[in-house]
Design a protein around this motif. Structure first.
Motif, short mmCIF file in Angstrom:
data_model
loop_
_atom_site.label_atom_id
_atom_site.label_comp_id
_atom_site.label_asym_id
_atom_site.label_seq_id
_atom_site.Cartn_x
_atom_site.Cartn_y
_atom_site.Cartn_z
N ALA A 61 0.84 -1.24 -0.03
CA ALA A 61 0.08 0.61 -0.14
C ALA A 61 0.91 1.18 -0.52
O ALA A 61 1.57 0.88 0.74
N ALA A 62 0.10 2.06 -1.01
CA ALA A 62 1.43 3.36 -0.68
C ALA A 62 0.89 3.95 0.26
O ALA A 62 -0.26 4.42 0.92
N LEU A 64 0.32 7.47 1.03
CA LEU A 64 -0.70 8.69 0.27
C LEU A 64 -2.09 7.31 0.71
O LEU A 64 -2.75 8.05 1.32
N VAL A 65 -2.11 6.75 -0.30
CA VAL A 65 -3.06 5.75 -0.24
C VAL A 65 -3.63 4.75 1.60
O VAL A 65 -5.36 5.32 1.72
N TYR A 68 -4.89 8.44 3.32
CA TYR A 68 -6.26 8.98 2.94
C TYR A 68 -7.31 8.19 3.80
O TYR A 68 -8.27 8.06 4.25
N TRP A 69 -6.89 6.56 3.68
CA TRP A 69 -7.68 5.38 3.73
C TRP A 69 -8.11 5.89 5.49
O TRP A 69 -9.42 5.29 6.11
N TYR A 72 -10.18 9.53 5.81
CA TYR A 72 -11.31 9.41 5.02
C TYR A 72 -12.00 8.69 4.65
O TYR A 72 -13.92 8.61 5.17
N SER A 73 -11.51 7.33 4.96
CA SER A 73 -12.71 5.94 4.57
C SER A 73 -12.47 5.33 6.23
O SER A 73 -14.08 5.36 6.42
N LEU A 76 -16.12 6.53 8.31
CA LEU A 76 -17.08 6.54 8.42
C LEU A 76 -17.57 5.21 8.53
O LEU A 76 -18.71 4.55 9.06
N VAL A 77 -16.76 3.79 9.45
CA VAL A 77 -16.43 2.90 9.98
C VAL A 77 -17.12 3.41 11.82
O VAL A 77 -17.02 2.41 12.24
N VAL A 158 3.86 14.23 2.41
CA VAL A 158 2.47 14.31 1.76
C VAL A 158 1.42 14.85 2.41
O VAL A 158 0.66 14.18 2.22
N LEU A 161 -1.52 16.94 2.81
CA LEU A 161 -2.26 16.41 1.32
C LEU A 161 -3.49 16.08 2.64
O LEU A 161 -4.62 16.28 2.31
#
Lengths: 235, 217
Positions: A61-62, A64-65, A68-69, A72-73, A76-77, A158, A161
């Protein structure tokens, strides 16, 4: 240019955040790398499986990804992180995976005879690791760890961001305020370069100390008397 | 909130478009990195002290500063010097330039690894410089470093999401856009994560095969 230099308090604040994230991320990565690296060099199959799982997942997994996960993600859980925690966690997990490979490789690279001698001396497995294998493995780990530390420091850019006010973030602010695009970004690149050079020096210092501790480095200046090793291409 | 499979199906085409941009950027950037890296290495071997030193410090500078800031530099600063680039072009150049400093190190290691006897033989045969490099040294050096170069392709692929910072809608950028349109970030970003892991696990298997194939010991 002078306008850019006038905003140096902002720049220094940003640099301080960058250093903080670098250090925190590096500490987390180091702990994870040692834990999972030692597991990867273990004899038990399940321990090595745990190592593979962690390494393949977080190395793949990068950063940055991952960030973000987390940022942002997962809210939500129901899992909520502060930006700082998300950044440190993402970088630590990512670089911990790279570090774990270094640790595993270094432990495996310690000559087998050392291990056998430790067994013959009737050392317990924990003693064997702590007193014989790890001190020698650490000397092998340090140079790649130095590279990873620089990589980690660069990767902290990063975090701007995900709204953390690090050096890059400040650069964008200063650029917006002064309109001096070239000067701002050039200056910020130089600051990053200086941080990298300082980190590199620190790691080199540590390398020298470790080698001297293991008796692998002769007294100061003695190296110059040794003839250059044969082989290698002429310049 | 739970995983929504219908939504997953809807956003998949957008994400695949993003993936295409990611792949294009990575491959073109990699081509630049391969060529430019070799140029750096060869320039570091010229007899001129000035050229050597300049190239070495420039490479060191690019290598130890963040790609993200370099991308900003290429995208925002170059236009003021009269060179306006589209986001994707700027991103590709930034990626290629940054990684060329890594591939330069790889080539250097490969060249240093060519046995001294090969150089001596080339001298003894009185080969011209061009043929020493193209016929003797580089074929052996490059062969040794193919797996390492492969690793940098994977590394570049994983750094490509940074391009979203200069408005390139690549994989992560596409996921973020769809996420902010529907306010559901869980599915798109998770899919991106899974795609990245899948690609890098597969490609690391490939590199391991390359290592076995090109092993010189």
């Amino acid at each position: 240019m002078s306008e850019v230099l006038d905003s140096h308090p902002q720049l220094l604040q940003g640099a301080w955040i960058t250093v903080q994230i670098t250090v925190l991320g590096a500490v987390l990565a180091l702990v994870l790398a040692l834990a999972f690296g030692v597991a990867g060099a273990a004899r038990a199959v399940w321990m090595r499986a745990v190592n593979r799982l962690y390494v393949e997942f977080f190395r793949g997994a990068a950063a940055l990804v991952l960030m973000y996960w987390l940022f942002y993600s997962l809210p939500l859980v129901g899992l909520r992180f502060t930006p700082m925690a998300a950044a440190v966690l993402a970088l630590g997990l990512n670089y911990g995976a790279y570090g774990a490979e270094v640790v595993r490789g270094s432990i495996n690279a310690v000559p087998k005879a050392q291990y056998e001698a430790a067994v013959a001396l009737n050392l317990r497995p924990a003693q064997r690791m702590r007193r014989v294998i790890l001190p020698q493995a650490v000397a092998l780990m340090l140079p790649p760890f130095g590279n990873l530390l620089i990589e980690l420091m660069k990767a902290t850019a990063v975090v701007s961001l995900v709204t953390i006010a690090d050096l890059t973030f400040r650069a964008q602010q200063i650029q917006a305020n002064t309109g001096e695009t070239a000067a701002t970004y050039a200056l910020v690149l130089v600051v990053y370069f200086v941080i990298a050079q300082v980190l590199q020096r620190l790691v080199r210092l540590l390398e020298h100390r470790t080698e001297r501790m293991l008796g692998r480095r002769p007294r100061r200046g003695a190296l110059r008397e040794v003839p250059a090793p044969a082989g290698g291409a002429p310049r | 909130m739970t995983w929504d499979w219908n939504y997953t199906g809807e956003i998949l085409p957008d994400l695949l478009n993003g993936l295409r941009v990611t792949v294009v950027a990575t491959l073109l950037g990699y081509a630049i990195a391969l060529v430019l890296g070799l140029a750096w290495t060869l320039l570091q071997r010229t007899p001129s002290r000035l050229v050597n030193g300049t190239v070495r410090w420039a490479a060191e500078f690019i290598r130890s500063t963040p790609l993200l800031v370099q991308l900003f530099f290429v995208f925002y600063v170059l236009p003021s010097w009269g060179l306006t680039l589209g986001p994707l072009t700027a991103g590709i150049i930034g990626l290629g330039l940054h990684y060329s400093t890594y591939t330069a190190e790889v080539y250097r290691a490969g060249i240093d690894d060519v046995p001294r006897g090969q150089w001596e033989a080339a001298t003894a045969l009185n080969l011209p410089r061009r043929r020493v490099w193209l016929g003797v040294v580089l074929p052996q050096a490059v062969r040794r470093v193919v797996p390492t170069l492969g690793n940098y392709l994977i590394a570049m692929f994983k750094d490509s999401p940074l391009l979203l910072a200069v408005n390139v809608v690549e994989l992560l950028g596409a996921a973020y856009q769809t996420g902010s349109r529907t306010l559901q970030f869980l599915e798109p970003i998770t899919i991106v994560g899974v795609l990245f892991i899948a690609v890098s696990v597969l490609s690391s298997l490939l590199v391991r095969r390359l290592e076995r194939r090109y092993a010189t010991y």
